[in-house]
Design a protein around this motif. Structure first.
Motif, PDB file in Angstrom:
ATOM      1  N   LEU A  76     -34.384  18.301  -9.096  1.00 51.53           N
ATOM      2  CA  LEU A  76     -33.530  18.866 -10.137  1.00 51.53           C
ATOM      3  C   LEU A  76     -32.246  18.054 -10.238  1.00 51.53           C
ATOM      4  O   LEU A  76     -31.794  17.469  -9.246  1.00 51.53           O
ATOM      5  N   PRO A  77     -31.634  18.008 -11.413  1.00 50.48           N
ATOM      6  CA  PRO A  77     -30.365  17.266 -11.550  1.00 50.48           C
ATOM      7  C   PRO A  77     -29.243  17.963 -10.788  1.00 50.48           C
ATOM      8  O   PRO A  77     -29.137  19.195 -10.783  1.00 50.48           O
ATOM      9  N   ILE A  78     -28.416  17.168 -10.138  1.00 52.79           N
ATOM     10  CA  ILE A  78     -27.285  17.711  -9.388  1.00 52.79           C
ATOM     11  C   ILE A  78     -26.119  17.907 -10.341  1.00 52.79           C
ATOM     12  O   ILE A  78     -25.727  16.980 -11.058  1.00 52.79           O
ATOM     13  N   PRO A  79     -25.536  19.093 -10.377  1.00 51.54           N
ATOM     14  CA  PRO A  79     -24.428  19.330 -11.321  1.00 51.54           C
ATOM     15  C   PRO A  79     -23.202  18.489 -10.969  1.00 51.54           C
ATOM     16  O   PRO A  79     -22.907  18.256  -9.796  1.00 51.54           O
ATOM     17  N   ASN A  80     -22.503  18.038 -11.999  1.00 54.73           N
ATOM     18  CA  ASN A  80     -21.287  17.237 -11.808  1.00 54.73           C
ATOM     19  C   ASN A  80     -20.050  18.127 -11.746  1.00 54.73           C
ATOM     20  O   ASN A  80     -19.005  17.804 -12.306  1.00 54.73           O
ATOM     21  N   THR A  81     -20.172  19.247 -11.066  1.00 45.59           N
ATOM     22  CA  THR A  81     -19.047  20.162 -10.904  1.00 45.59           C
ATOM     23  C   THR A  81     -18.606  20.164  -9.456  1.00 45.59           C
ATOM     24  O   THR A  81     -19.415  19.969  -8.544  1.00 45.59           O
ATOM     25  N   ASP A  82     -17.312  20.391  -9.241  1.00 45.18           N
ATOM     26  CA  ASP A  82     -16.737  20.330  -7.916  1.00 45.18           C
ATOM     27  C   ASP A  82     -15.770  21.509  -7.758  1.00 45.18           C
ATOM     28  O   ASP A  82     -14.801  21.617  -8.520  1.00 45.18           O
ATOM     29  N   PRO A  83     -16.001  22.422  -6.798  1.00 47.65           N
ATOM     30  CA  PRO A  83     -15.093  23.570  -6.638  1.00 47.65           C
ATOM     31  C   PRO A  83     -13.650  23.164  -6.397  1.00 47.65           C
ATOM     32  O   PRO A  83     -12.727  23.835  -6.867  1.00 47.65           O
ATOM     33  N   ALA A 103     -17.090  13.039  -9.038  1.00 50.18           N
ATOM     34  CA  ALA A 103     -18.232  13.950  -8.965  1.00 50.18           C
ATOM     35  C   ALA A 103     -19.446  13.376  -9.669  1.00 50.18           C
ATOM     36  O   ALA A 103     -20.414  14.103  -9.930  1.00 50.18           O
ATOM     37  N   SER A 104     -19.413  12.092  -9.980  1.00 56.99           N
ATOM     38  CA  SER A 104     -20.535  11.473 -10.697  1.00 56.99           C
ATOM     39  C   SER A 104     -21.727  11.213  -9.778  1.00 56.99           C
ATOM     40  O   SER A 104     -22.866  11.150 -10.229  1.00 56.99           O
ATOM     41  N   THR A 118     -17.798   9.409   4.702  1.00 54.00           N
ATOM     42  CA  THR A 118     -16.849   9.961   3.728  1.00 54.00           C
ATOM     43  C   THR A 118     -17.303  11.299   3.151  1.00 54.00           C
ATOM     44  O   THR A 118     -16.690  11.803   2.199  1.00 54.00           O
ATOM     45  N   ASN A 119     -18.343  11.892   3.733  1.00 53.50           N
ATOM     46  CA  ASN A 119     -18.874  13.179   3.264  1.00 53.50           C
ATOM     47  C   ASN A 119     -19.245  13.139   1.780  1.00 53.50           C
ATOM     48  O   ASN A 119     -19.057  14.119   1.055  1.00 53.50           O
ATOM     49  N   SER A 120     -19.790  12.018   1.343  1.00 55.48           N
ATOM     50  CA  SER A 120     -20.205  11.876  -0.059  1.00 55.48           C
ATOM     51  C   SER A 120     -21.642  12.345  -0.215  1.00 55.48           C
ATOM     52  O   SER A 120     -22.557  11.566  -0.482  1.00 55.48           O
ATOM     53  N   TRP A 121     -21.848  13.649  -0.071  1.00 57.04           N
ATOM     54  CA  TRP A 121     -23.207  14.190  -0.047  1.00 57.04           C
ATOM     55  C   TRP A 121     -23.870  14.128  -1.416  1.00 57.04           C
ATOM     56  O   TRP A 121     -25.083  13.982  -1.513  1.00 57.04           O
ATOM     57  N   ARG A 122     -23.090  14.225  -2.479  1.00 47.82           N
ATOM     58  CA  ARG A 122     -23.675  14.159  -3.823  1.00 47.82           C
ATOM     59  C   ARG A 122     -24.263  12.769  -4.074  1.00 47.82           C
ATOM     60  O   ARG A 122     -25.395  12.628  -4.543  1.00 47.82           O
ATOM     61  N   ALA A 123     -23.486  11.737  -3.751  1.00 48.61           N
ATOM     62  CA  ALA A 123     -23.972  10.370  -3.943  1.00 48.61           C
ATOM     63  C   ALA A 123     -25.157  10.073  -3.027  1.00 48.61           C
ATOM     64  O   ALA A 123     -26.121   9.409  -3.432  1.00 48.61           O
ATOM     65  N   GLN A 417      -7.781  15.188  -1.501  1.00 43.55           N
ATOM     66  CA  GLN A 417      -7.705  13.745  -1.324  1.00 43.55           C
ATOM     67  C   GLN A 417      -8.614  13.235  -0.219  1.00 43.55           C
ATOM     68  O   GLN A 417      -9.111  12.114  -0.279  1.00 43.55           O
ATOM     69  N   TRP A 418      -8.876  14.085   0.817  1.00 42.32           N
ATOM     70  CA  TRP A 418      -9.544  13.581   2.012  1.00 42.32           C
ATOM     71  C   TRP A 418     -10.880  14.238   2.326  1.00 42.32           C
ATOM     72  O   TRP A 418     -11.657  13.700   3.113  1.00 42.32           O
ATOM     73  N   SER A 419     -11.189  15.383   1.752  1.00 41.01           N
ATOM     74  CA  SER A 419     -12.291  16.184   2.293  1.00 41.01           C
ATOM     75  C   SER A 419     -13.683  15.722   1.892  1.00 41.01           C
ATOM     76  O   SER A 419     -14.650  16.000   2.592  1.00 41.01           O
ATOM     77  N   GLY A 420     -13.865  15.055   0.767  1.00 42.86           N
ATOM     78  CA  GLY A 420     -15.205  14.721   0.318  1.00 42.86           C
ATOM     79  C   GLY A 420     -15.875  15.914  -0.328  1.00 42.86           C
ATOM     80  O   GLY A 420     -15.223  16.803  -0.890  1.00 42.86           O
ATOM     81  N   ASP A 421     -17.217  15.967  -0.246  1.00 40.05           N
ATOM     82  CA  ASP A 421     -17.983  17.029  -0.908  1.00 40.05           C
ATOM     83  C   ASP A 421     -18.325  18.145   0.077  1.00 40.05           C
ATOM     84  O   ASP A 421     -18.360  17.946   1.285  1.00 40.05           O
ATOM     85  N   GLY A 422     -18.621  19.309  -0.491  1.00 40.99           N
ATOM     86  CA  GLY A 422     -19.242  20.376   0.275  1.00 40.99           C
ATOM     87  C   GLY A 422     -18.314  21.319   0.990  1.00 40.99           C
ATOM     88  O   GLY A 422     -18.782  22.176   1.746  1.00 40.99           O
ATOM     89  N   LEU A 423     -16.992  21.223   0.803  1.00 44.15           N
ATOM     90  CA  LEU A 423     -16.080  22.129   1.493  1.00 44.15           C
ATOM     91  C   LEU A 423     -16.174  23.527   0.894  1.00 44.15           C
ATOM     92  O   LEU A 423     -16.234  23.692  -0.330  1.00 44.15           O
ATOM     93  N   ARG A 424     -16.163  24.527   1.751  1.00 44.79           N
ATOM     94  CA  ARG A 424     -16.144  25.917   1.283  1.00 44.79           C
ATOM     95  C   ARG A 424     -14.707  26.258   0.913  1.00 44.79           C
ATOM     96  O   ARG A 424     -13.851  26.485   1.773  1.00 44.79           O
ATOM     97  N   THR A 425     -14.416  26.289  -0.369  1.00 43.74           N
ATOM     98  CA  THR A 425     -13.038  26.413  -0.824  1.00 43.74           C
ATOM     99  C   THR A 425     -12.405  27.769  -0.508  1.00 43.74           C
ATOM    100  O   THR A 425     -11.181  27.894  -0.574  1.00 43.74           O
ATOM    101  N   SER A 426     -13.207  28.736  -0.128  1.00 45.02           N
ATOM    102  CA  SER A 426     -12.632  30.045   0.211  1.00 45.02           C
ATOM    103  C   SER A 426     -11.739  29.957   1.443  1.00 45.02           C
ATOM    104  O   SER A 426     -10.869  30.823   1.640  1.00 45.02           O
ATOM    105  N   CYS A 427     -11.895  28.919   2.264  1.00 48.35           N
ATOM    106  CA  CYS A 427     -11.054  28.780   3.454  1.00 48.35           C
ATOM    107  C   CYS A 427      -9.612  28.486   3.081  1.00 48.35           C
ATOM    108  O   CYS A 427      -8.703  28.693   3.901  1.00 48.35           O
TER     109      CYS A 427
END
Length: 433
Positions: A76-83, A103-104, A118-123, A417-427
């Motif tokens: 499936l296509p990965i959405p280009n959205t970032d929390p 987020a590309s 760099t936690n670039s899980w989307r790429a 600036q530093w976290s990369g992808d996948g952080l749970r923003t609720s923290c």
């Protein structure tokens, strides 16, 4: 406030696969001596077996060709959205103050190691997908290994619905292998154990805790069965025992989420009879479960056992002592032990996080904030990926209510600036609605 989670080790994608061909240990039978008078009518004895060849008929490797595993429609296509970008849009103004976030998912100008660091899980997920659709389906080991990386990246992005959908697609193809003997061969000898764990987690992401427990219990039963079948192969037996231990820890973690601390400790305590540092680590884990359950005396007994183990490092013993002191309300003693840990390892950010908790217990909110901010300034790329660290710092900012909003906005910029992808923003404790 949250205590920092202990890092868990990751099972390698390239798990060892048992060899379907068994070499016998028997020595070859020597040929009979030739008679003094040749007998041309005598049957010629068979040649002696060559060492390294199989003397018994074994199950042949099935010739499998599974093009369904590399079809583009499996993904499936990965959405280009970032929390984090959503939070930046809401809380950071003007726009030129927002850190640029990609987020590309473009990966062509980066390598695998850089993407992971760099936690670039989307790429990375898109890189693996592009590699999969061009891989020879006959190379089943490589194909399944790439599938695991793809699903793991989606899970790190917290795209759990998409992870579940693609994992279902994968196992639909695998379960459709015919004949049944070939399918069994794939599941027993080729399929990475990590993919079976991933399939078990589908119930967890679907909000079915009991189904998740059932799936993990089935995996644990498989680990025990395969361990018994290893015979004299000590290496394989140790591998399956370690896998069983990890599944047991996953079961205990789920039981803790369900507040069933008694079942969690009963599951792990029998494993503490193992030898070496693994037993000490398991005892420390059991003790911390008892701390969360409020049974401090039981936790102290396990910590005391670990403290007497000469193979355990002094840093691990001091961390246990600090946690026990915190549970007993001895905040000053806990802080002293943790500061001593920092003297030997200035980059022990688990200790830094726990120091902030100990200082809060003493009412020293400003000192706790200063401690965490100092760690953030020293190594931002390391600490911003720790959700307990960010949660504790955000909580301390809220307790210092006069400047909480401004401080949390500054923290959001640093994290983006530093976290990369996948952080749970609720923290970050910054609502998006």
């Amino acid at each position: 406030m949250r205590q920092p989670e202990q890092p868990t080790e990751v099972i390698s994608v390239n798990s060892p696969v048992p060899n379907p061909f068994v070499v016998e240990d028997d020595e070859p039978t020597p040929p009979e001596p030739e008679p003094s008078t040749p007998n041309v009518n005598k049957a010629v004895p068979p040649p002696p077996p060559v060492l390294g060849d199989d003397s018994e008929e074994e199950e042949e490797t099935p010739d499998l060709y599974l093009p369904g595993l590399v079809l583009p429609t499996m993904f499936l296509p990965i959405p280009n959205t970032d929390p984090l970008s959503t939070l930046l849009t809401k809380y950071i103004y003007p726009p030129d103050k927002r850190p640029a976030r990609d987020a590309s998912g473009q990966w062509q100008d980066r390598d695998f190691h850089t993407l992971v660091m760099t936690n670039s899980w989307r790429a990375l997920a898109r890189m693996v997908r592009d590699r999969l659709v061009t891989t020879n389906p006959e190379d089943l080991v490589l194909v399944l290994g790439l599938w695991y990386i793809r699903l793991a990246c989606l899970a790190r992005l917290r795209l759990f619905n998409q992870t579940a959908a693609e994992c279902t697609n994968l196992f639909s193809v695998l379960n459709g292998i015919v004949p049944a003997t070939a399918r069994d061969w794939v599941f027993e000898r080729v399929l990475p154990f990590e993919l079976e764990v991933m399939q078990a987690r589908l119930s967890h992401w679907a909000g079915d805790p009991m189904g998740y427990l059932d799936a993990l219990s089935a995996l644990l039963a498989k680990c025990r069965r395969r361990s018994r079948q290893c015979g004299n192969d000590d290496t394989s037996r140790a591998m399956w025992k370690e896998r069983g231990t990890r599944v047991s820890l996953m079961l205990a973690s789920q039981l803790m989420e369900m507040k069933d601390f008694g079942a969690a400790t009963k599951l792990i305590e029998p494993l503490c009879s193992q030898q070496g540092t693994a037993a000490a680590a398991l005892r420390s884990t059991v003790a911390r479960i008892y701390l969360q359950a409020g049974q401090i005396h039981r936790a102290a007994a396990h910590f005391a056992f670990v403290d007497q183990d000469p193979e355990v490092t002094q840093d691990a013993k001091d961390m246990n002592a600090a946690l026990l002191a915190s549970a007993n309300g001895e905040w000053e003693r806990s802080a002293q032990i943790l500061f001593k840990l920092l003297e030997t390892d200035a980059e022990n950010y688990v200790a830094v996080n726990n120091i902030a908790v100990a200082l809060l217990g003493q009412g020293k909110v400003m000192e706790g904030i200063a401690t965490l901010e100092r760690a953030l300034k020293t190594s931002p790329s390391t600490v911003v990926v720790s959700e307990p660290f960010l949660f504790n710092l955000s909580t301390l900012y809220e307790l210092r209510s006069a400047t909480a909003a401004d401080k949390k906005r500054d923290l959001l910029i640093e994290v983006a600036q530093w976290s990369g992808d996948g952080l749970r923003t609720s923290c970050l404790k910054m609502p998006t609605n």
